[in-house]
Design a protein around this motif. Structure first.
Motif, mmCIF file in Angstrom:
data_model
loop_
_atom_site.group_PDB
_atom_site.id
_atom_site.type_symbol
_atom_site.label_atom_id
_atom_site.label_comp_id
_atom_site.label_asym_id
_atom_site.label_seq_id
_atom_site.Cartn_x
_atom_site.Cartn_y
_atom_site.Cartn_z
ATOM 1 N N VAL A 83 0.815 -1.227 0.000
ATOM 2 C CA VAL A 83 0.000 0.000 0.000
ATOM 3 C C VAL A 83 0.846 1.274 0.000
ATOM 4 O O VAL A 83 0.341 2.360 -0.282
ATOM 5 C CB VAL A 83 -0.966 0.030 1.212
ATOM 6 C CG1 VAL A 83 -1.997 -1.068 1.095
ATOM 7 C CG2 VAL A 83 -0.198 -0.078 2.528
ATOM 8 N N SER A 84 2.134 1.150 0.313
ATOM 9 C CA SER A 84 3.006 2.324 0.301
ATOM 10 C C SER A 84 3.600 2.587 -1.086
ATOM 11 O O SER A 84 4.274 3.595 -1.294
ATOM 12 C CB SER A 84 4.144 2.154 1.319
ATOM 13 O OG SER A 84 4.896 0.990 1.041
ATOM 14 N N HIS A 85 3.334 1.708 -2.029
ATOM 15 C CA HIS A 85 3.884 1.842 -3.384
ATOM 16 C C HIS A 85 3.164 2.958 -4.140
ATOM 17 O O HIS A 85 1.970 3.182 -3.972
ATOM 18 C CB HIS A 85 3.727 0.515 -4.129
ATOM 19 C CG HIS A 85 4.603 0.381 -5.329
ATOM 20 N ND1 HIS A 85 4.360 1.037 -6.511
ATOM 21 C CD2 HIS A 85 5.745 -0.337 -5.538
ATOM 22 C CE1 HIS A 85 5.285 0.727 -7.388
ATOM 23 N NE2 HIS A 85 6.144 -0.101 -6.830
ATOM 24 N N SER A 86 3.902 3.634 -5.020
ATOM 25 C CA SER A 86 3.323 4.746 -5.782
ATOM 26 C C SER A 86 2.157 4.297 -6.660
ATOM 27 O O SER A 86 1.202 5.058 -6.876
ATOM 28 C CB SER A 86 4.394 5.411 -6.657
ATOM 29 O OG SER A 86 4.897 4.512 -7.622
ATOM 30 N N VAL A 87 2.206 3.081 -7.166
ATOM 31 C CA VAL A 87 1.110 2.578 -8.002
ATOM 32 C C VAL A 87 -0.166 2.429 -7.182
ATOM 33 O O VAL A 87 -1.251 2.810 -7.631
ATOM 34 C CB VAL A 87 1.490 1.229 -8.659
ATOM 35 C CG1 VAL A 87 0.259 0.543 -9.250
ATOM 36 C CG2 VAL A 87 2.525 1.457 -9.757
ATOM 37 N N HIS A 88 -0.048 1.907 -5.975
ATOM 38 C CA HIS A 88 -1.242 1.775 -5.128
ATOM 39 C C HIS A 88 -1.805 3.156 -4.794
ATOM 40 O O HIS A 88 -3.023 3.363 -4.833
ATOM 41 C CB HIS A 88 -0.916 1.018 -3.843
ATOM 42 C CG HIS A 88 -2.095 0.909 -2.915
ATOM 43 N ND1 HIS A 88 -3.082 -0.037 -3.073
ATOM 44 C CD2 HIS A 88 -2.471 1.657 -1.837
ATOM 45 C CE1 HIS A 88 -4.015 0.119 -2.149
ATOM 46 N NE2 HIS A 88 -3.653 1.138 -1.385
ATOM 47 N N LYS A 89 -0.932 4.099 -4.457
ATOM 48 C CA LYS A 89 -1.393 5.446 -4.134
ATOM 49 C C LYS A 89 -2.108 6.081 -5.329
ATOM 50 O O LYS A 89 -3.116 6.788 -5.160
ATOM 51 C CB LYS A 89 -0.210 6.319 -3.713
ATOM 52 C CG LYS A 89 0.404 5.913 -2.369
ATOM 53 C CD LYS A 89 1.612 6.772 -2.039
ATOM 54 C CE LYS A 89 2.223 6.371 -0.704
ATOM 55 N NZ LYS A 89 3.441 7.159 -0.388
ATOM 56 N N ALA A 90 -1.586 5.819 -6.524
ATOM 57 C CA ALA A 90 -2.218 6.355 -7.733
ATOM 58 C C ALA A 90 -3.579 5.705 -7.960
ATOM 59 O O ALA A 90 -4.509 6.344 -8.454
ATOM 60 C CB ALA A 90 -1.318 6.126 -8.936
ATOM 61 N N TYR A 95 -0.248 11.267 -12.055
ATOM 62 C CA TYR A 95 0.052 11.382 -10.632
ATOM 63 C C TYR A 95 1.100 10.355 -10.215
ATOM 64 O O TYR A 95 2.055 10.674 -9.491
ATOM 65 C CB TYR A 95 -1.246 11.169 -9.854
ATOM 66 C CG TYR A 95 -1.123 11.269 -8.355
ATOM 67 C CD1 TYR A 95 -0.746 12.458 -7.742
ATOM 68 C CD2 TYR A 95 -1.413 10.165 -7.541
ATOM 69 C CE1 TYR A 95 -0.643 12.553 -6.362
ATOM 70 C CE2 TYR A 95 -1.319 10.253 -6.162
ATOM 71 C CZ TYR A 95 -0.937 11.442 -5.578
ATOM 72 O OH TYR A 95 -0.829 11.523 -4.215
ATOM 73 N N GLN A 96 0.966 9.125 -10.700
ATOM 74 C CA GLN A 96 1.891 8.058 -10.325
ATOM 75 C C GLN A 96 3.303 8.345 -10.806
ATOM 76 O O GLN A 96 4.288 8.068 -10.106
ATOM 77 C CB GLN A 96 1.407 6.713 -10.880
ATOM 78 C CG GLN A 96 2.218 5.521 -10.404
ATOM 79 C CD GLN A 96 3.406 5.183 -11.304
ATOM 80 O OE1 GLN A 96 3.429 5.566 -12.473
ATOM 81 N NE2 GLN A 96 4.388 4.477 -10.757
#
Length: 325
Positions: A36-43, A266-267
Motif C-alpha cells: 500500500v506504500s507503493h506509488s502505483v497503489h497510491k495512484a 500522478y503516479q
C-alpha cells in the motif's frame, strides 16, 4: 496447506463477486500485488477518488493490494473469466497473454526515460494496449516502473561475467529468462510474494528490479549489492477484463478512462520521488550501489535482437520504437 490457500482464495473471489449486486452504485474490483506504500497503489487510490467524483458516486473502486486475490498471473486469469474487474501487472507477465507486449521487455531498448514515455504514450504504446483485447484484456494505461537492475547477496554485478553461476530470480517472462541466460546467469522464475523467503533460504542468489521495489520489499535486508545496469524499462500495465468493460456504458467508460489518465500522471510524479528516496534509504541500510558499464551488458544481449529479424510482428515494432524521437 496449498489446498487450504486455494479454497480460501476461491471463497474470497466468490464473496466479492456478490458484493454490491443490489446496490445502484457499480463497484469495480481491482486486485494487485504491491504494498500500500507503493506509488502505483497510491495512484490507484487517487483514481478511485476521481472516479467517484466524476461519476457522482455511480462508479466505485475497491482495491485489494498485496496479492490478497492472487499473483499477477492469477489476477489476469480472473479478469479473463470475469471474476475480477481490474488489475495491474508488469508487462513482463503480460507478454504471456498478449505476445506482442514482449517487445517492451527487450533489454536496452529505450535510450532514456523520455524515450520510453514517448513510445508508451504514443501510437505504438496504444496499439499494444489494444493487443490484449483478443485475449479478453482491455489495456487502460501504463504506470512508470523505472529501470530494472540486478541486486545480489554475495557480490556486486560489475560485468556479465559476475553473473556466471548466479541463480537470479526473474518474472515468468520468456524474454527475461533469455536475457539472464545470455548474460551468463541462471534464471529462476519465482513469484514476487515468495522472493524474500527464497533469498533468505538461498534458493536464489539475487534478483532484478527497480529501486522502489527493491526498497519496499525489504530485499535490501538480504541483498547488500545493487548494480544499476538498468537493463530493461518494463512499465506496469493497468488492465480491465473486456467482460466487465463491455458492460459499462459509454459515459462510464469515459469516466474511467479520464480517471486512469489522471492516475498515470500522478503516479509518474510519485515514482520519481520514490526512486530517489529508495536509493537513499537502501544505501543508508548498508547496500553498496554501483554503476557498471552498460555497454558490456548491451553487447552481451545483442543476439536477442537477431532472433527477431524474421518475426513479422516484433521486428517492425523494434524498428518503430528505435525511430521514435
Amino acid at each position: 496447506m496449498q489446498i487450504f490457500r486455494n479454497l480460501t482464495f476461491l471463497f474470497i473471489v466468490l464473496l466479492i463477486q456478490g458484493c454490491g449486486s443490489e446496490n445502484a452504485t457499480k463497484t469495480l474490483r481491482l486486485g494487485h500485488g504491491l504494498d500500500v506504500s507503493h506509488s502505483v497503489h497510491k495512484a490507484m487510490v487517487k483514481m478511485g477518488e476521481d472516479l467517484a467524483q466524476r461519476s457522482g458516486g455511480k462508479l466505485k473502486l475497491e482495491i485489494y493490494p498485496s496479492q490478497q486475490l492472487g499473483t499477477e498471473r492469477e489476477c489476469l486469469e480472473l479478469l479473463q473469466i470475469g471474476s475480477l474487474d481490474m488489475t495491474k501487472v508488469s508487462v513482463g507477465v503480460l507478454e504471456n497473454f498478449a505476445p506482442k507486449m514482449k517487445v517492451l521487455g527487450l533489454p536496452f531498448l529505450f535510450r532514456d526515460r523520455k524515450h520510453s514515455f514517448d513510445v508508451l504514450d504514443g501510437p505504438i504504446g496504444q496499439s499494444l494496449l489494444n493487443e490484449g483485447e483478443k485475449y479478453w484484456l482491455k489495456g487502460l494505461g501504463y504506470y512508470d516502473a523505472g529501470s530494472r537492475s540486478f541486486y545480489t547477496m554475495n557480490k556486486p554485478i560489475e560485468t556479465p561475467d559476475d553473473l556466471k553461476g548466479q541463480k537470479i530470480r526473474v518474472m515468468e517472462s520468456v524474454t527475461a529468462v533469455r536475457m539472464v541466460q545470455e548474460l551468463g546467469g541462471s534464471p529462476t522464475p519465482i513469484s514476487w510474494g515468495e522472493l524474500y523467503t527464497s533469498l533468505q533460504q538461498g534458493v536464489v542468489d539475487g534478483a532484478e528490479n527497480n529501486p522502489p521495489s527493491f526498497y519496499l520489499s525489504r530485499h535490501y535486508e538480504v541483498c547488500k549489492y545493487y548494480s544499476l545496469d538498468e537493463h530493461t524499462v518494463l512499465p506496469d500495465v493497468l488492465l480491465m477484463g473486456t467482460y466487465r468493460w463491455n458492460k459499462l456504458s459509454k459515459q462510464e467508460q469515459q469516466w474511467l478512462t479520464e480517471s486512469v489518465q489522471e492516475s498515470v500522471k500522478y503516479q509518474r510524479k510519485l515514482w520519481a520521488e520514490a526512486e530517489a528516496e529508495a536509493l537513499r534509504e537502501v544505501e543508508k541500510a548498508g547496500v553498496t550501489i554501483t554503476h557498471p558499464d552498460k555497454t558490456l551488458f548491451a553487447e552481451k544481449v545483442s543476439s536477442i535482437y537477431e532472433d527477431y529479424k524474421d518475426d513479422k510482428d516484433i521486428y517492425p515494432l523494434i524498428q518503430q520504437i528505435k525511430e521514435t524521437n
